[in-house]
Write a protein that holds these residues in place. Structure first.
Motif, PDB file in Angstrom:
ATOM      1  N   THR A 177       0.872  -1.166   0.000  1.00  0.00           N
ATOM      2  CA  THR A 177       0.000   0.000   0.000  1.00  0.00           C
ATOM      3  C   THR A 177       0.916   1.226   0.000  1.00  0.00           C
ATOM      4  O   THR A 177       1.800   1.344   0.854  1.00  0.00           O
ATOM      5  N   TYR A 178       0.718   2.111  -0.967  1.00  0.00           N
ATOM      6  CA  TYR A 178       1.618   3.251  -1.149  1.00  0.00           C
ATOM      7  C   TYR A 178       1.036   4.516  -0.514  1.00  0.00           C
ATOM      8  O   TYR A 178      -0.149   4.806  -0.691  1.00  0.00           O
ATOM      9  N   ILE A 179       1.886   5.250   0.191  1.00  0.00           N
ATOM     10  CA  ILE A 179       1.469   6.486   0.844  1.00  0.00           C
ATOM     11  C   ILE A 179       2.292   7.652   0.294  1.00  0.00           C
ATOM     12  O   ILE A 179       3.527   7.580   0.240  1.00  0.00           O
ATOM     13  N   SER A 180       1.609   8.719  -0.086  1.00  0.00           N
ATOM     14  CA  SER A 180       2.248   9.928  -0.605  1.00  0.00           C
ATOM     15  C   SER A 180       1.541  11.161  -0.022  1.00  0.00           C
ATOM     16  O   SER A 180       0.557  11.032   0.712  1.00  0.00           O
ATOM     17  N   ARG A 181       2.043  12.338  -0.366  1.00  0.00           N
ATOM     18  CA  ARG A 181       1.432  13.630  -0.031  1.00  0.00           C
ATOM     19  C   ARG A 181       1.130  13.779   1.471  1.00  0.00           C
ATOM     20  O   ARG A 181       0.090  14.297   1.868  1.00  0.00           O
ATOM     21  N   ILE A 182       2.041  13.347   2.319  1.00  0.00           N
ATOM     22  CA  ILE A 182       1.859  13.482   3.768  1.00  0.00           C
ATOM     23  C   ILE A 182       2.126  14.932   4.163  1.00  0.00           C
ATOM     24  O   ILE A 182       3.194  15.474   3.869  1.00  0.00           O
ATOM     25  N   ARG A 183       1.153  15.555   4.843  1.00  0.00           N
ATOM     26  CA  ARG A 183       1.318  16.964   5.195  1.00  0.00           C
ATOM     27  C   ARG A 183       0.360  17.344   6.329  1.00  0.00           C
ATOM     28  O   ARG A 183      -0.674  16.715   6.511  1.00  0.00           O
ATOM     29  N   GLN A 184       0.756  18.366   7.081  1.00  0.00           N
ATOM     30  CA  GLN A 184      -0.098  18.845   8.173  1.00  0.00           C
ATOM     31  C   GLN A 184      -1.368  19.459   7.599  1.00  0.00           C
ATOM     32  O   GLN A 184      -1.366  20.028   6.497  1.00  0.00           O
ATOM     33  N   LEU A 206      -3.600  15.630   9.904  1.00  0.00           N
ATOM     34  CA  LEU A 206      -2.714  15.258   8.800  1.00  0.00           C
ATOM     35  C   LEU A 206      -3.548  14.917   7.576  1.00  0.00           C
ATOM     36  O   LEU A 206      -4.677  14.408   7.694  1.00  0.00           O
ATOM     37  N   ASN A 207      -2.977  15.156   6.410  1.00  0.00           N
ATOM     38  CA  ASN A 207      -3.541  14.687   5.149  1.00  0.00           C
ATOM     39  C   ASN A 207      -2.563  13.700   4.516  1.00  0.00           C
ATOM     40  O   ASN A 207      -1.344  13.850   4.655  1.00  0.00           O
ATOM     41  N   LEU A 208      -3.102  12.716   3.823  1.00  0.00           N
ATOM     42  CA  LEU A 208      -2.229  11.830   3.060  1.00  0.00           C
ATOM     43  C   LEU A 208      -2.994  11.206   1.896  1.00  0.00           C
ATOM     44  O   LEU A 208      -4.223  11.227   1.852  1.00  0.00           O
ATOM     45  N   TRP A 209      -2.228  10.682   0.956  1.00  0.00           N
ATOM     46  CA  TRP A 209      -2.740  10.040  -0.260  1.00  0.00           C
ATOM     47  C   TRP A 209      -2.359   8.573  -0.192  1.00  0.00           C
ATOM     48  O   TRP A 209      -1.202   8.237   0.067  1.00  0.00           O
TER      49      TRP A 209
END
Length: 340
Positions: A293-300, A308-311
């Motif tokens: 499972t791939y996680i990107s765009r991690i940001r407050q 937090l936001n993530l993709w």
């Protein structure tokens, strides 16, 4: 000594993936049987370098088999899963039939492996919904660190989640856009799926949410923590394979995005690809055929105190279905059968 494994629904998209993954992961199987309905009897399917002919599900004797991976709809599962369980064969079911039964464990091995101990209640283990499976893999390690209060998720779900017919409809409608002589009206979806997005998966419920959205709420609570509040909007998109999710998380405690990134990098089943540059993220087409499972765009999230936001992207035919089922089979073999 290996196990005797049955794949039920071996001619469908998920059943074929189950056979592929059993072979790829070198699952310790001494014998594998491929089952299908009578209309598909004798159809050949691939298992590693072997070719298996499907056997008739209706007449198959599950006695003496260790586990059966079910990839058929809820209706047939309701008929055949109890038959397998009564014969002493563990059922790992990919349908939604048993997910909400409190006596039946709903398992994502990276998240709640301990739930495997409850297999004996009914000799059935449920596989979660595809959109839930990838999300909870990302949520659990973060929840362990900072406790999640609320999740807001929007999904971008590929047509393979609705089966081969959904994939065929996208293909035929796409071709028809360039050949307007041939019209392909919607049949698997409520509106044209080619070059479109549809904010509707499964049936509408009384409160206005769809059943797909309700599943994500109920399953996250059962797998991770009943106190987590979840709200979801599930959307079908013109992608053949691979589900994507934009996830907004509110925690009880502050969690810095850099720490979250480090936690996710160390978490089982996750690959972090998160560069703040063109192409520094994963899209559905890149995850096809992959286990992670791939996680990107991690940001407050600056709009709340602890957000937090993530993709999140994953191959829905794999982690969302077949891979998770095989991982449950591995867990059962290692924790239960080896002890026995």
């Amino acid at each position: 000594m290996g196990y005797k494994v049955v794949v039920v629904g071996a001619t469908g998209n998920v059943g074929r993936e189950m056979l592929n993954i059993l072979a790829e992961r070198q699952f310790p199987a001494d014998e594998v049987a491929a089952l299908a309905s009578r209309k598909s009897l004798g159809t050949e399917v691939t298992y590693g370098d072997k070719t298996l002919k499907t056997k008739d599900l209706d007449t198959f004797d599950f006695s003496g088999w260790d586990m059966a991976l079910f990839a058929i709809g809820s209706g047939p599962t309701e008929k055949y899963a109890p038959r397998a369980a009564e014969a002493g064969c563990l059922v790992i079911d990919n349908s939604s039939l048993y997910r909400y039964d409190p006596m039946i464990p709903l398992i994502v091995p990276e998240v709640n492996p301990g739930a495997i101990e409850n297999y004996a209640n009914k000799m059935i283990i449920a596989n979660p919904n595809c959109s839930t499976a990838q999300m909870v893999v990302a949520l659990k390690p973060l929840h362990d660190r900072a406790r999640i209060k609320r999740v807001v998720v929007s999904t971008y779900q590929s047509v393979s989640g609705s089966g081969k017919d959904g994939m065929d409809e996208l293909w035929e409608q796409t071709k028809a856009v360039y050949n307007p002589v041939k019209e392909v009206p919607p049949s698997q979806f409520t509106k044209q799926i080619a070059f479109n997005v549809i904010p509707h998966i499964d049936v509408f419920l009384e409160g206005g949410e769809t059943k797909e959205e309700w599943k994500m709420v109920a399953e996250t609570k059962k797998i991770v923590d009943p106190d987590i509040k979840v709200t979801a909007t599930c959307v079908r998109v013109p992608v053949f394979v691979g589900h994507s999710e934009a996830i907004n998380i509110e925690f009880e405690d502050f969690l810095d995005e850099d720490e979250a990134r480090d936690i996710l990098r160390e978490a089982p089943g996750i690959m972090v690809v998160d560069k703040r540059e063109n192409g520094g993220y994963i899209t559905p087409i890149e995850c096809v055929g992959e286990f992670a499972t791939y996680i990107s765009r991690i940001r407050q999230d600056s709009t709340i105190d602890n957000g937090l936001n993530l993709w999140c992207v994953s191959d829905n035919l794999r982690k969302g279905a077949a891979l998770n089922a095989v991982q449950i089979a591995e867990l059962y073999g290692n924790r239960i059968l080896k002890k026995g």
